[in-house]
Write an enzyme that holds these catalytic residues in place. Structure first.
Site, PDB file in Angstrom:
ATOM      1  N   ASP A 139      30.711  66.243 -34.260  1.00 39.73           N
ATOM      2  CA  ASP A 139      30.460  65.324 -35.374  1.00 39.73           C
ATOM      3  C   ASP A 139      31.708  64.580 -35.824  1.00 39.73           C
ATOM      4  O   ASP A 139      31.840  64.207 -36.986  1.00 39.73           O
ATOM      5  CB  ASP A 139      29.860  66.070 -36.590  1.00 39.73           C
ATOM      6  CG  ASP A 139      28.653  66.892 -36.189  1.00 39.73           C
ATOM      7  OD1 ASP A 139      27.824  66.360 -35.440  1.00 39.73           O
ATOM      8  OD2 ASP A 139      28.556  68.056 -36.603  1.00 39.73           O
TER       9      ASP A 139
ATOM     10  N   LYS B  45      32.198  60.290 -32.487  1.00 46.50           N
ATOM     11  CA  LYS B  45      32.368  59.752 -31.127  1.00 46.50           C
ATOM     12  C   LYS B  45      31.482  58.540 -30.887  1.00 46.50           C
ATOM     13  O   LYS B  45      31.880  57.574 -30.259  1.00 46.50           O
ATOM     14  CB  LYS B  45      32.053  60.839 -30.087  1.00 46.50           C
ATOM     15  CG  LYS B  45      33.053  61.973 -30.095  1.00 46.50           C
ATOM     16  CD  LYS B  45      32.660  63.087 -29.160  1.00 46.50           C
ATOM     17  CE  LYS B  45      31.459  63.874 -29.617  1.00 46.50           C
ATOM     18  NZ  LYS B  45      31.667  64.698 -30.816  1.00 46.50           N
TER      19      LYS B  45
ATOM     20  N   GLY C 173      24.096  64.284 -31.691  1.00 41.44           N
ATOM     21  CA  GLY C 173      23.510  63.177 -32.441  1.00 41.44           C
ATOM     22  C   GLY C 173      24.630  62.186 -32.705  1.00 41.44           C
ATOM     23  O   GLY C 173      25.488  62.419 -33.537  1.00 41.44           O
ATOM     24  N   HIS C 174      24.673  61.124 -31.921  1.00 38.91           N
ATOM     25  CA  HIS C 174      25.755  60.139 -32.068  1.00 38.91           C
ATOM     26  C   HIS C 174      25.275  58.979 -32.923  1.00 38.91           C
ATOM     27  O   HIS C 174      24.365  58.255 -32.553  1.00 38.91           O
ATOM     28  CB  HIS C 174      26.220  59.667 -30.685  1.00 38.91           C
ATOM     29  CG  HIS C 174      26.918  60.744 -29.919  1.00 38.91           C
ATOM     30  ND1 HIS C 174      27.255  60.646 -28.594  1.00 38.91           N
ATOM     31  CD2 HIS C 174      27.342  61.967 -30.310  1.00 38.91           C
ATOM     32  CE1 HIS C 174      27.867  61.758 -28.219  1.00 38.91           C
ATOM     33  NE2 HIS C 174      27.927  62.570 -29.236  1.00 38.91           N
TER      34      HIS C 174
ATOM     35  N   GLN D 163      29.526  67.043 -28.629  1.00 39.84           N
ATOM     36  CA  GLN D 163      30.031  68.213 -29.364  1.00 39.84           C
ATOM     37  C   GLN D 163      31.555  68.109 -29.486  1.00 39.84           C
ATOM     38  O   GLN D 163      32.086  67.003 -29.480  1.00 39.84           O
ATOM     39  CB  GLN D 163      29.609  69.530 -28.684  1.00 39.84           C
ATOM     40  CG  GLN D 163      28.132  69.842 -28.814  1.00 39.84           C
ATOM     41  CD  GLN D 163      27.281  69.172 -27.751  1.00 39.84           C
ATOM     42  OE1 GLN D 163      27.614  69.197 -26.593  1.00 39.84           O
ATOM     43  NE2 GLN D 163      26.177  68.590 -28.148  1.00 39.84           N
TER      44      GLN D 163
HETATM   45  P1  IMP Z   1      23.363  74.543 -29.260  1.00 47.47           P
HETATM   46  O1  IMP Z   1      24.291  73.774 -28.398  1.00 47.47           O
HETATM   47  O2  IMP Z   1      22.236  73.724 -29.790  1.00 47.47           O
HETATM   48  O3  IMP Z   1      22.888  75.813 -28.637  1.00 47.47           O
HETATM   49  O4  IMP Z   1      24.180  75.008 -30.565  1.00 47.47           O
HETATM   50  C1  IMP Z   1      25.306  75.875 -30.466  1.00 47.47           C
HETATM   51  C2  IMP Z   1      26.294  75.593 -31.583  1.00 47.47           C
HETATM   52  O5  IMP Z   1      26.865  74.303 -31.390  1.00 47.47           O
HETATM   53  C3  IMP Z   1      25.679  75.560 -32.975  1.00 47.47           C
HETATM   54  O6  IMP Z   1      26.640  76.006 -33.912  1.00 47.47           O
HETATM   55  C4  IMP Z   1      25.413  74.084 -33.210  1.00 47.47           C
HETATM   56  O7  IMP Z   1      25.389  73.746 -34.566  1.00 47.47           O
HETATM   57  C5  IMP Z   1      26.622  73.483 -32.510  1.00 47.47           C
HETATM   58  N1  IMP Z   1      26.362  72.134 -32.008  1.00 47.47           N
HETATM   59  C6  IMP Z   1      25.633  71.779 -30.937  1.00 47.47           C
HETATM   60  N2  IMP Z   1      25.639  70.446 -30.771  1.00 47.47           N
HETATM   61  C7  IMP Z   1      26.388  69.940 -31.763  1.00 47.47           C
HETATM   62  C8  IMP Z   1      26.801  68.619 -32.113  1.00 47.47           C
HETATM   63  O8  IMP Z   1      26.486  67.632 -31.444  1.00 47.47           O
HETATM   64  N3  IMP Z   1      27.588  68.508 -33.218  1.00 47.47           N
HETATM   65  C9  IMP Z   1      27.988  69.587 -33.933  1.00 47.47           C
HETATM   66  N4  IMP Z   1      27.643  70.836 -33.637  1.00 47.47           N
HETATM   67  C10 IMP Z   1      26.854  71.017 -32.555  1.00 47.47           C
END
Ligand code: IMP
Length: 422
Positions: free
Chosen positions: A12, A15, A39-40, A223
């Site tokens: 977040d 990007k 989520g961009h 991420q």
């Molecule tokens: P997952 O990738 O959905 O399994 O989530 C694993 C961890 O990564 C969790 O703490 C999510 O909140 C975090 N996470 C996954 N994708 C994002 C992102 O795009 N931005 C921020 N945190 C993320």
């Protein structure tokens, strides 16, 4: 020539906005890992748009966008994303190319994610529940379904075998989750039919050729580095390599073809989901950052945890990725704080350290701060570096000295135009 753009914190960082701003300098924008957990957010011409799987260069006329082999695609979410793009009249067939080697997220992967999280109780990861972990598990377990499988008539047989296996696994978790698989499967098949209308490519081959032709490529990460499966705050991480090396495996780019590594960070820190966060604030300052910065997850809507900038963690991310240029986002959110704190060391079991130890849970680590003067000036209307307040310039210079990397962009608002180059 390939440049990388990576998030250096827990995701977040902004990007999407930066890729959108930089796209005109590139011929190709390629996503290399993650999936619709991302989520961009992009803002321009008064429109706010959130992308989950599609690269952030999609709104620019001349850029080709590639979803690389390292990405995991959920056809259901992908269809929704495409539907939302319809009003922009984008030539999706020629501008958006999908790697045949990208893996597919099945409806049962999402269910498995939910079952796994439910079974963990308090130890849950805080996953976005998009099926990311189970899909990458099938990829490395050599059971996964890939986009290229959809070009063969027997894809439904493959699908069935995998979905049946998943159902047995869901039973194993004994978690109370309710679902209607036929309904989910109908939605999945509809998504697959939409996906099949797009252009599938051997993306590594496409990228080799593009490089040989002298095309400029920007690899877009999702991420952040502290969510990297190897180097992040395991197990509270995502299931892919979010760091620079992920671009090599997620696109087929050789390490010696990478030129710039653009690292992006917020002027403070946020995190969604569970896991350690040494500089997290539970006071009014944290609440102010959340409110002014509108810190809610773009994918899940969850409020983001907020805290001061953690230079120990940021330095680690700069090193792991070999960052050559930095971009500082959301500087405007810190306007009005009398004092700005930066974590420059940790107290780790009573010892002062300046590196990221194996475990940064709060029972072992507490932050040691350096305090700096804040600034009151509203930054959101500024357009040049000369207009930045002295206290912000001091903050930037301090970070550059600590990180030994120049900060080339300071973002002062969500819009494309609120971007100051230095
Ligand atoms: P997952 O990738 O959905 O399994 O989530 C694993 C961890 O990564 C969790 O703490 C999510 O909140 C975090 N996470 C996954 N994708 C994002 C992102 O795009 N931005 C921020 N945190 C993320």
């Amino acid at each position: 020539m390939v440049d990388l753009l990576l998030g250096l914190q827990w995701g977040d960082e902004g990007k999407g906005k930066i890729v959108d701003v930089l796209t005109k300098e590139y011929d190709i924008i390629a996503r290399f890992q993650g999936g619709p957990n991302a989520g961009h957010t992009l803002e321009f011409d008064g429109i706010k748009h959130v992308l989950h799987t599609i690269p952030s260069g999609i709104f620019h006329k001349n850029a080709i966008n590639i979803v690389g082999n390292g990405v995991v695609i959920d056809p259901v979410i992908f269809k929704r994303e495409l539907d939302n793009l319809q009003k922009f009249n984008i030539d999706i067939i020629s501008k958006l190319l999908i790697s045949r080697k990208a893996h597919l997220i099945l409806p049962t992967h999402r269910l498995l994610d939910a079952a796994s999280e439910a079974s963990k109780g308090k130890a849950k990861i805080g996953s976005t529940l998009k099926g990311i972990g189970p899909t990458y598990m099938d990829k490395t377990g050599r059971n996964g379904m890939r986009v290229g499988d959809l070009e063969f008539d027997d894809w439904k047989t493959k699908y069935r075998a995998l979905a049946d296996k998943h159902e047995a696994m869901i039973d194993f978790y004994n978690a109370e989750i309710e679902y209607n698989l036929p309904e989910l499967e109908a939605e999945f098949c509809e998504g697959v039919e939409t996906l099949k209308k797009l252009t599938f490519i051997d993306s590594e081959e496409y990228i080799f050729k593009a490089q040989a032709e002298g095309k400029k490529i920007l690899a877009e990460g999702a991420q952040g580095s502290l969510l990297d499966i190897d180097f992040g705050t395991y197990p509270f991480v995502t299931s892919s390599n979010t760091t620079a090396a992920g671009a090599c495996t997620g696109l087929g780019v050789a390490p010696n073809k990478i030129e710039k590594v653009l690292g992006i960070f917020k002027a403070y820190t946020t995190r969604v989901g569970s896991g350690p966060f040494p500089t997290e604030l539970f006071d009014e300052d944290g609440a102010t950052m959340g409110r002014v910065g509108n810190e809610f997850g773009a994918t899940t809507g969850r409020p983001r945890r907020c805290g001061w900038l953690d230079l120990v963690a940021l330095k680690y991310a700069v090193q792991i990725n070999g960052v050559t240029e930095l971009m500082m986002m959301k500087a405007d959110v810190l306007s009005g704080f009398k004092t700005i704190k930066v974590c420059t060391a940790y107290d780790y079991k009573g010892e002062k350290i300046q590196h990221l130890p194996y475990n940064i849970e709060s029972e072992y680590v507490s932050p040691i701060y350096t305090e700096m003067k804040g600034w009151a000036k509203d930054l959101t209307k500024l357009t040049t570096a000369e207009e930045l307040p002295t206290a912000l310039n001091d903050y930037i210079t301090f970070l550059e000295e600590q990180l030994q990397v120049p900060i080339k962009i300071v973002s002062v608002g969500p819009d494309r135009l609120q971007t100051i180059r230095r």
